[in-house]
Every structure is written in C-alpha cells, then in structure tokens.
Motif scaffolding. Sequence first.
Motif, PDB file in Angstrom:
ATOM      1  N   PRO A   6      -1.140 -24.112  51.831  1.00  0.00           N
ATOM      2  CA  PRO A   6      -1.293 -22.923  50.991  1.00  0.00           C
ATOM      3  C   PRO A   6      -2.280 -23.221  49.855  1.00  0.00           C
ATOM      4  O   PRO A   6      -2.430 -24.374  49.437  1.00  0.00           O
ATOM      5  N   SER A   7      -2.936 -22.196  49.338  1.00  0.00           N
ATOM      6  CA  SER A   7      -3.983 -22.404  48.326  1.00  0.00           C
ATOM      7  C   SER A   7      -3.479 -23.175  47.114  1.00  0.00           C
ATOM      8  O   SER A   7      -4.170 -24.057  46.600  1.00  0.00           O
ATOM      9  N   ARG A   8      -2.281 -22.887  46.641  1.00  0.00           N
ATOM     10  CA  ARG A   8      -1.748 -23.607  45.475  1.00  0.00           C
ATOM     11  C   ARG A   8      -1.536 -25.092  45.799  1.00  0.00           C
ATOM     12  O   ARG A   8      -1.752 -25.952  44.955  1.00  0.00           O
ATOM     13  N   SER A   9      -1.138 -25.383  47.018  1.00  0.00           N
ATOM     14  CA  SER A   9      -0.934 -26.779  47.424  1.00  0.00           C
ATOM     15  C   SER A   9      -2.263 -27.493  47.620  1.00  0.00           C
ATOM     16  O   SER A   9      -2.351 -28.707  47.400  1.00  0.00           O
ATOM     17  N   ARG A  10      -3.310 -26.775  48.007  1.00  0.00           N
ATOM     18  CA  ARG A  10      -4.636 -27.398  48.116  1.00  0.00           C
ATOM     19  C   ARG A  10      -5.113 -27.863  46.741  1.00  0.00           C
ATOM     20  O   ARG A  10      -5.717 -28.931  46.604  1.00  0.00           O
ATOM     21  N   ILE A  11      -4.825 -27.063  45.709  1.00  0.00           N
ATOM     22  CA  ILE A  11      -5.176 -27.451  44.334  1.00  0.00           C
ATOM     23  C   ILE A  11      -4.445 -28.737  43.955  1.00  0.00           C
ATOM     24  O   ILE A  11      -5.024 -29.655  43.384  1.00  0.00           O
ATOM     25  N   VAL A  12      -3.158 -28.800  44.293  1.00  0.00           N
ATOM     26  CA  VAL A  12      -2.356 -30.003  44.013  1.00  0.00           C
ATOM     27  C   VAL A  12      -2.916 -31.189  44.790  1.00  0.00           C
ATOM     28  O   VAL A  12      -3.071 -32.290  44.250  1.00  0.00           O
ATOM     29  N   HIS A  13      -3.248 -30.974  46.057  1.00  0.00           N
ATOM     30  CA  HIS A  13      -3.805 -32.038  46.899  1.00  0.00           C
ATOM     31  C   HIS A  13      -5.066 -32.620  46.256  1.00  0.00           C
ATOM     32  O   HIS A  13      -5.216 -33.854  46.179  1.00  0.00           O
ATOM     33  N   GLU A  14      -5.954 -31.760  45.803  1.00  0.00           N
ATOM     34  CA  GLU A  14      -7.198 -32.233  45.181  1.00  0.00           C
ATOM     35  C   GLU A  14      -6.910 -33.005  43.894  1.00  0.00           C
ATOM     36  O   GLU A  14      -7.556 -34.020  43.613  1.00  0.00           O
ATOM     37  N   ALA A  15      -5.940 -32.542  43.108  1.00  0.00           N
ATOM     38  CA  ALA A  15      -5.565 -33.243  41.871  1.00  0.00           C
ATOM     39  C   ALA A  15      -4.978 -34.617  42.193  1.00  0.00           C
ATOM     40  O   ALA A  15      -5.266 -35.601  41.501  1.00  0.00           O
ATOM     41  N   LEU A  16      -4.175 -34.705  43.245  1.00  0.00           N
ATOM     42  CA  LEU A  16      -3.603 -35.996  43.649  1.00  0.00           C
ATOM     43  C   LEU A  16      -4.696 -36.961  44.070  1.00  0.00           C
ATOM     44  O   LEU A  16      -4.710 -38.120  43.650  1.00  0.00           O
ATOM     45  N   ARG A  17      -5.618 -36.494  44.889  1.00  0.00           N
ATOM     46  CA  ARG A  17      -6.701 -37.369  45.343  1.00  0.00           C
ATOM     47  C   ARG A  17      -7.570 -37.801  44.157  1.00  0.00           C
ATOM     48  O   ARG A  17      -7.988 -38.948  44.073  1.00  0.00           O
ATOM     49  N   GLY A  18      -7.809 -36.882  43.246  1.00  0.00           N
ATOM     50  CA  GLY A  18      -8.590 -37.201  42.058  1.00  0.00           C
ATOM     51  C   GLY A  18      -7.928 -38.255  41.195  1.00  0.00           C
ATOM     52  O   GLY A  18      -8.593 -39.015  40.495  1.00  0.00           O
ATOM     53  N   ALA A  19      -6.603 -38.316  41.259  1.00  0.00           N
ATOM     54  CA  ALA A  19      -5.839 -39.297  40.487  1.00  0.00           C
ATOM     55  C   ALA A  19      -5.586 -40.583  41.279  1.00  0.00           C
ATOM     56  O   ALA A  19      -4.900 -41.481  40.801  1.00  0.00           O
ATOM     57  N   GLY A  20      -6.107 -40.640  42.506  1.00  0.00           N
ATOM     58  CA  GLY A  20      -5.934 -41.836  43.316  1.00  0.00           C
ATOM     59  C   GLY A  20      -4.558 -41.962  43.950  1.00  0.00           C
ATOM     60  O   GLY A  20      -4.136 -43.059  44.308  1.00  0.00           O
ATOM     61  N   ILE A  21      -3.865 -40.851  44.108  1.00  0.00           N
ATOM     62  CA  ILE A  21      -2.534 -40.856  44.722  1.00  0.00           C
ATOM     63  C   ILE A  21      -2.685 -40.452  46.181  1.00  0.00           C
ATOM     64  O   ILE A  21      -3.194 -39.376  46.488  1.00  0.00           O
ATOM     65  N   ALA A  22      -2.237 -41.321  47.080  1.00  0.00           N
ATOM     66  CA  ALA A  22      -2.512 -41.166  48.504  1.00  0.00           C
ATOM     67  C   ALA A  22      -1.454 -40.396  49.285  1.00  0.00           C
ATOM     68  O   ALA A  22      -1.682 -40.039  50.431  1.00  0.00           O
ATOM     69  N   GLY A  23      -0.293 -40.136  48.693  1.00  0.00           N
ATOM     70  CA  GLY A  23       0.778 -39.460  49.427  1.00  0.00           C
ATOM     71  C   GLY A  23       0.333 -38.102  49.953  1.00  0.00           C
ATOM     72  O   GLY A  23      -0.320 -37.338  49.248  1.00  0.00           O
ATOM     73  N   ASP A  24       0.663 -37.821  51.207  1.00  0.00           N
ATOM     74  CA  ASP A  24       0.300 -36.542  51.813  1.00  0.00           C
ATOM     75  C   ASP A  24       1.315 -35.462  51.493  1.00  0.00           C
ATOM     76  O   ASP A  24       2.524 -35.728  51.425  1.00  0.00           O
ATOM     77  N   ILE A  25       0.838 -34.262  51.347  1.00  0.00           N
ATOM     78  CA  ILE A  25       1.719 -33.110  51.134  1.00  0.00           C
ATOM     79  C   ILE A  25       2.381 -32.761  52.458  1.00  0.00           C
ATOM     80  O   ILE A  25       1.733 -32.688  53.499  1.00  0.00           O
ATOM     81  N   VAL A  26       3.687 -32.551  52.399  1.00  0.00           N
ATOM     82  CA  VAL A  26       4.487 -32.191  53.561  1.00  0.00           C
ATOM     83  C   VAL A  26       4.866 -30.719  53.438  1.00  0.00           C
ATOM     84  O   VAL A  26       5.338 -30.281  52.380  1.00  0.00           O
ATOM     85  N   VAL A  27       4.639 -29.959  54.504  1.00  0.00           N
ATOM     86  CA  VAL A  27       5.041 -28.558  54.538  1.00  0.00           C
ATOM     87  C   VAL A  27       6.400 -28.492  55.221  1.00  0.00           C
ATOM     88  O   VAL A  27       6.550 -28.909  56.370  1.00  0.00           O
ATOM     89  N   LEU A  28       7.390 -27.990  54.484  1.00  0.00           N
ATOM     90  CA  LEU A  28       8.750 -27.889  55.010  1.00  0.00           C
ATOM     91  C   LEU A  28       8.935 -26.549  55.726  1.00  0.00           C
ATOM     92  O   LEU A  28       8.374 -25.537  55.303  1.00  0.00           O
ATOM     93  N   PRO A 107       3.866 -31.397  39.515  1.00  0.00           N
ATOM     94  CA  PRO A 107       3.583 -32.092  38.260  1.00  0.00           C
ATOM     95  C   PRO A 107       2.097 -32.055  37.885  1.00  0.00           C
ATOM     96  O   PRO A 107       1.710 -32.553  36.830  1.00  0.00           O
ATOM     97  N   THR A 108       1.268 -31.458  38.721  1.00  0.00           N
ATOM     98  CA  THR A 108      -0.179 -31.404  38.499  1.00  0.00           C
ATOM     99  C   THR A 108      -0.733 -30.124  39.111  1.00  0.00           C
ATOM    100  O   THR A 108      -0.008 -29.353  39.712  1.00  0.00           O
ATOM    101  N   ARG A 148       1.631 -41.777  35.381  1.00  0.00           N
ATOM    102  CA  ARG A 148       0.166 -41.783  35.225  1.00  0.00           C
ATOM    103  C   ARG A 148      -0.431 -40.408  35.494  1.00  0.00           C
ATOM    104  O   ARG A 148      -1.284 -39.917  34.748  1.00  0.00           O
ATOM    105  N   LEU A 149       0.017 -39.750  36.557  1.00  0.00           N
ATOM    106  CA  LEU A 149      -0.490 -38.430  36.947  1.00  0.00           C
ATOM    107  C   LEU A 149      -0.290 -37.393  35.847  1.00  0.00           C
ATOM    108  O   LEU A 149      -1.164 -36.574  35.589  1.00  0.00           O
TER     109      LEU A 149
END
Length: 158
Positions: A6-28, A107-108, A148-149
Amino acid sequence: MSTDLPSRSRIVHEALRGAGIAGDIVVLPDAASTAALAAAALGVEVGAVANSLVFWSDGEPLLVMTSGAHRVDTARLAERLGRGEIRRATVEQVRAATGQVIGGVAPTGHPAPLRTVVDEGLATYERIWAAAGTPHTVFPLTFDELVRLTAGTVVAVV
C-alpha cells in the motif's frame, strides 16, 4: 517488493531503507490493529510487538513506542519527561501528525519527525515488530534499530 505494498507502507519501506534497516514489510491477510492481533498473526509474544501510540502533550504530538504487554502510565511518563499532561491524540491529530491511521501507525514515514519515546521493555526482545503504515502491514527490527530510526528517548512507560 515495495511496489506491491500500500502507498503508506511504501513510504515506510523507503524510510527504513534510508535508515539502513533491512527488515522486509510483511502484508498480513487480516488487519492487526492491536498488539494482540499482530502477535497472534505473527506467532510472537505480545510484548514483542511495538505499539505506536500517539499522544498530545505541551501542544505537540508525542509518539510512544511501547511493548504490547504494557499500558502507558501517562502521569508517570509526563513526570519522567518533565512535560505537562499527556493525553491520547484524537483520530484527526494522529492522521495529521503521522499521515497514517490508528492501528497502522509506523515509527517512521511521517510528514515531519515526531518526538518519540521508546519503551525500555522492548529491549528484552531480540526481534520486535512494528506497524508499517497500515493495519495490514508490519516489519521486524531490533530495539537498537528502533531507537536509532526514531531518535527516541528510552524510558520506562509503566
């Protein structure tokens, strides 16, 4: 991967990658708008779910990342932080501060950085899970990554 989110989760995904956090978003498959629902869907302890709770204090939003096993004691938290009254933000305040809906606040990925408190109780878990912008999306990270995030202040919230 992020294009399937979802678009809101894509924003979160980009923020995570920008912060160097590798965990993948899981869609429940079902909404996990509470820590108990998220824990059940993920097969983890409820305490390992980092609830994102938005409060209002001293005229501004305050994001509290708390263990799903804890209830925030707002009076004690205000005292520990040296702030005035801390009260739950309204639905409108949550949306304005985060760009996200209650039950899916990450959180981001917010329009602007939020003052954030991170529950010290989350440090006991090797891996924690947080919402990723919607009630259907979550992602894993460590306690240190969460601090850190968010540039959060680690404090007892109970």
